[in-house]
Design an enzyme around this catalytic site. Structure first.
Site, PDB file in Angstrom:
ATOM      1  N   TYR A 139      16.353 -57.221  22.133  1.00 21.41           N
ATOM      2  CA  TYR A 139      16.635 -57.954  23.301  1.00 21.41           C
ATOM      3  C   TYR A 139      15.592 -57.208  24.405  1.00 21.41           C
ATOM      4  CZ  TYR A 139      20.344 -54.302  24.327  1.00 21.41           C
ATOM      5  OH  TYR A 139      20.871 -53.216  24.411  1.00 21.41           O
ATOM      6  N   GLU A 140      15.532 -58.049  25.533  1.00 18.98           N
ATOM      7  CA  GLU A 140      14.565 -57.580  26.653  1.00 18.98           C
ATOM      8  C   GLU A 140      13.094 -57.771  26.252  1.00 18.98           C
ATOM      9  OE1 GLU A 140      16.183 -57.682  29.165  1.00 18.98           O
ATOM     10  OE2 GLU A 140      18.035 -57.279  28.715  1.00 18.98           O
ATOM     11  N   GLY A 141      12.963 -58.741  25.457  1.00 19.16           N
ATOM     12  CA  GLY A 141      11.518 -58.865  25.014  1.00 19.16           C
ATOM     13  C   GLY A 141      11.523 -58.143  23.669  1.00 19.16           C
TER      14      GLY A 141
END
Length: 596
Positions: free
Chosen positions: A439-441
């Site tokens: 997550y978060e890229g």
């Protein structure tokens, strides 16, 4: 239950000796801090996380969150723990004093975050997401939005979220479909569905402040048409009191591999009332304020879980007896030697230890760059710090979480079969830490960002600035005999990085697909080189301190021994990664699709 001892002495070394934060007079507000104050804060966080958060980690994982009658119920004990968290003021540490914060620097806040994540990653995510929402409104919001939301977010009375992802778009935000329709009173009606929303709904606070990406009716195509809106769960009256529920809800909870104690929601917005943050069509810029904050936080999640996994693996290795050392009995008074005497166990533990301590120093440096970018009295110095922080954001998120997950797997491996059993806690650390790579890229996206944006688009300006720092460190220690093994490791890593950089800058213009093929290996090289830089700085400080005389010779000698292991073990990996880039990248690009 797993054990945990906050690494306070290591924090003191990084802050006071490696980064010299108490001598940073050119940074606004730093003159208000002294070692006694910061030590007291860190010890307070250590006590709270160890006594309150850690006991809830395993039980929260087993119980998980539940969606009952449209409302999310967090695991038993979370509500009381969160109230204690707020009452103790831990939510306010690094926030602006104008809105009730304590104004501590980010370089202190990162270590508080590490402790929170070590002891209970799922719980720590509730205030962690809130800080990102605070940062976005603080940086981009109007005075009205700030007065309406920031004090409540800073205090922890309300929490915050970030709503980006939609089922059909994922990382490609240009494809998002959530709509924002202007209303006569200046608000907007937000309609759409968001998925994977951490802390999207819960029972810890009376209100949740959602930051939502959406498109206005006249929005340009692509990411240039994205706007950011603040959409509260409960509407706020003019006097600041809570009013009617907004037209939004958690439609379902995701059934996840880990972080069960945190609610990961599918959020439905059905004409929900929202307010614009910043200017129309500038939402991506505002959201990246949250994302960059979150990416540092995710890197700290990797480090935090890796640290507690290492501590428990080390304790088990000392206690578990099995077999004899190959060179003969090391503990003849026992029926068998502890497994700490076995070479492969020692390899895994040293790999974890050297990674954790080097990464902790790098996280401190990254946070100090962020502080310098906001607080430095010299605008040019602030710009340089901002460029360096941007360069290393993919490293602290991508490289660190990649290697932290592997460290957790190694820690689990030390336990053998017991590592596979829930009661020891190790399999939870593996499951929890895995999400940090996604997550978060995703880490592949982080690597693309590093090579495509941070290396090639600005012709490597930030990398050149950092390379000068590395060369300066080498030059000032070139004549010091004790520094030779550390300088040799740093120069090898820096040399491989330079050759990999030359390959990409020379060939990517002719074949842009090479960027994707080589970016992951390149991120790993830069990550190892960055840790080698921090370990060389650590060795420099340790040698100087021992020479000057100290009552903690053993502490500094341990640093030197760990630094040497890092150079020999981790540093050796950069050559193979560099060869991989040079030899395999074109194979990856040219491989026939039908042959997969």
């Amino acid at each position: 239950m797993p054990i945990y001892q906050a690494p306070i002495r290591d924090y003191q070394f990084v802050l006071n000796e490696l980064l010299n934060i108490y001598q940073q007079d050119e940074l606004k507000g730093f003159d208000e801090f002294d070692p006694e104050l910061i030590d007291a804060v860190l010890q307070g966080v250590a006590d709270f996380t160890t006594d309150i958060m850690l006991p809830l980690n395993g039980s929260g994982d087993v119980e998980g969150c539940r969606l009952v009658d449209g409302k999310v119920i967090t695991p038993q004990g979370f509500i009381d723990a969160y109230q204690q968290y707020v009452d103790n003021g831990w939510a306010t540490l690094t926030c602006d004093p104008e809105f009730g914060g304590q104004g501590l620097p980010e370089v202190v806040g990162v270590f508080a975050t590490e402790m929170k994540t070590s002891t209970n990653m799922a719980f720590a995510m509730y205030p962690g997401l809130t800080h990102g929402a605070y940062a976005a409104i603080h940086t981009h919001g109007s005075d009205d939005l700030k007065s309406k939301y920031l004090e409540k977010l800073v205090s922890g009375e309300w929490t915050g979220t970030m709503n980006l992802t939609e089922s059909h778009s994922g990382t490609d935000l240009a494809l998002l479909r959530t709509k924002a329709i202007p209303q006569a009173d200046g608000t907007f009606a937000i309609t759409g569905e968001k998925i994977f929303i951490s802390s999207g709904d819960h029972d810890l606070t009376d209100n949740i402040v959602h930051l939502v990406l959406a498109k206005l009716p006249d929005a340009p195509a692509g990411v240039k048409g994205i706007s950011l809106f603040v959409v509260p769960k409960i509407l706020i009256n003019k006097d600041g009191s809570l009013g009617d529920p907004n037209t939004l809800c958690a439609a379902s909870l995701e059934h996840k591999m880990g972080i069960h104690g945190n609610s990961t929601c599918v959020m439905n917005f059905d004409g929900a009332i929202g307010e614009l943050v910043g200017e129309p069509h500038q939402g991506l810029r505002a959201m990246f304020t949250m994302m960059n904050q979150a990416r540092l936080g995710v890197g700290l999640q990797g480090l935090g879980v890796s640290e507690i996994a290492y501590q428990n693996a080390l304790a088990y290795a000392k206690d578990r007896i099995q077999g004899r050392a190959l060179s003969g009995a090391k503990q003849p008074e026992l029926a068998a030697d502890s497994i700490l005497m076995h070479g492969d166990v020692r390899r895994m533990l040293l790999s974890q230890k050297s990674f954790n301590e080097g990464t902790r120093a790098l996280m401190g440096q990254q946070a100090l760059w962020l502080d310098e970018s906001e607080r430095h009295s010299d605008d040019e110095c602030a710009k340089v710090a901002s460029k360096l922080a941007a360069l290393f954001t993919p490293i602290v998120k991508g490289f660190v979480t990649d290697q932290a997950f592997k460290a957790c797997v190694d820690a689990q491996q030390v336990f053998g079969g017991h590592g596979y059993i829930h009661e020891w806690g190790m399999e939870q650390f593996v499951r929890d830490s895995r999400i940090a790579m996604i997550y978060e890229g995703t880490n592949g996206v982080q690597a693309l960002d590093l090579v495509g944006r941070k290396l090639l688009s600005d012709k490597g300006e930030a990398l050149q600035i950092w390379s000068l720092e590395v060369k300066s460190l080498i030059e000032r220690n070139r004549g010091t005999e004790e520094m030779k093994p550390y300088l040799a490791g740093l120069m090898d890593a820096a040399g491989d990085l330079e050759k990999a950089t030359a390959y990409l800058t020379t060939n990517a213009a002719k074949n842009p697909d090479l960027i994707g093929a080589a970016s992951m290996a390149y991120m790993q090289i830069l990550g190892i080189a960055a840790l080698a830089w921090m370990w060389t700085r650590t060795a420099e400080k340790a040698i100087q301190t021992i020479a000057a005389g100290t009552e903690e010779t053993a502490f500094y000698q341990d640093k030197l021994n760990t630094a040497k292991f890092f150079m020999h073990y981790w540093g050796a990996k950069t050559r193979s990664l560099r060869k991989q880039i040079q030899l395999a990248s074109e194979d990856i690009c040219g491989f026939d699709n039908r042959a997969f």
